[in-house]
Scaffold this motif. Structure first.
Motif, PDB file in Angstrom:
ATOM      1  N   UNK A 118     -29.357  13.008  19.191  1.00  0.00           N
ATOM      2  CA  UNK A 118     -29.849  14.261  19.615  1.00  0.00           C
ATOM      3  C   UNK A 118     -31.320  14.168  20.273  1.00  0.00           C
ATOM      4  N   UNK A 119     -31.337  15.398  20.971  1.00  0.00           N
ATOM      5  CA  UNK A 119     -33.034  15.755  21.763  1.00  0.00           C
ATOM      6  C   UNK A 119     -33.345  17.058  21.441  1.00  0.00           C
ATOM      7  N   UNK A 120     -34.651  16.940  21.469  1.00  0.00           N
ATOM      8  CA  UNK A 120     -35.260  18.216  21.184  1.00  0.00           C
ATOM      9  C   UNK A 120     -36.542  18.530  22.150  1.00  0.00           C
ATOM     10  N   UNK A 121     -36.951  19.795  22.338  1.00  0.00           N
ATOM     11  CA  UNK A 121     -38.003  20.115  23.221  1.00  0.00           C
ATOM     12  C   UNK A 121     -39.090  20.692  22.456  1.00  0.00           C
ATOM     13  N   UNK A 122     -40.197  20.644  22.843  1.00  0.00           N
ATOM     14  CA  UNK A 122     -41.247  21.062  22.105  1.00  0.00           C
ATOM     15  C   UNK A 122     -42.368  21.621  23.063  1.00  0.00           C
ATOM     16  N   UNK A 123     -43.091  22.729  22.535  1.00  0.00           N
ATOM     17  CA  UNK A 123     -44.200  23.372  23.346  1.00  0.00           C
ATOM     18  C   UNK A 123     -45.101  23.407  22.552  1.00  0.00           C
ATOM     19  N   UNK A 124     -46.548  22.866  22.738  1.00  0.00           N
ATOM     20  CA  UNK A 124     -47.696  23.258  22.261  1.00  0.00           C
ATOM     21  C   UNK A 124     -48.752  24.258  22.710  1.00  0.00           C
ATOM     22  N   UNK A 125     -49.122  24.845  21.852  1.00  0.00           N
ATOM     23  CA  UNK A 125     -50.097  26.350  22.156  1.00  0.00           C
ATOM     24  C   UNK A 125     -51.343  25.373  22.548  1.00  0.00           C
TER      25      UNK A 125
END
Length: 117
Positions: A54-61
Motif C-alpha cells: 500500500x502507498x499513501x500520500x501526504x501534504x504538510x502545511x
C-alpha cells in the motif's frame, strides 16, 4: 547488520521488555536475547521492504525542521494530511526518519521507505 529503527515501535518495545523479563528470571541467556533482537531487525526491514504494497500520500502545511546526518534524513512537519485512496487523516505534528535502503546498513540503520513517528 540490519537497521534498528523499528525497536522504537510499540512492537519493538514490547519485545525488548519481554526479553528483559526472560533474562531477569534466568529463562534465556543474554546472548540469545541479542540474537532475537537482531532477527527482529532483519525481519521488520525485510517485511516492510517486500510485503507492504500500500502507498499513501501526504501534504504538510509547514516543514518545521529537516536534518541530514550519517545518511539519515529527519523531517519534522506540522499540519500534515495523509491520504490513502479515500481515507484521510490529519495530524498536528509528524516526525519522518528516512534512510537509504539500497546501501550498506550502518549501526543506526535505514529503510526503503520512511518511518513515521
Amino acid at each position: 547488520m540490519s537497521y534498528q529503527l523499528y525497536r522504537n515501535t510499540t512492537l519493538g518495545h514490547t519485545l525488548q521488555e519481554s526479553l528483559d523479563e526472560l533474562i531477569q528470571y534466568n529463562q534465556i541467556p543474554t546472548p540469545l536475547a541479542a540474537k532475537v533482537l537482531l532477527q527482529f531487525d532483519k525481519s521488520m526491514n525485510n517485511a516492510l521492504a517486500n510485503r507492504v504494497k500500500s502507498r499513501l500520500t501526504f501534504k504538510a502545511g509547514k516543514l518545521h525542521t529537516y536534518r541530514f546526518c550519517d545518511n539519515v534524513w529527519t523531517f519534522l512537519l506540522n499540519d500534515v494530511e495523509f491520504r490513502e485512496v479515500q481515507d484521510v487523516a490529519k495530524v498536528d505534528k509528524v516526525k519522518i526518519v528516512a534512510c537509504d535502503g539500497k546501501g550498506a546498513p550502518t549501526a543506526i540503520g535505514g529503510l526503503r521507505d520512511p518511518v513515521l513517528e
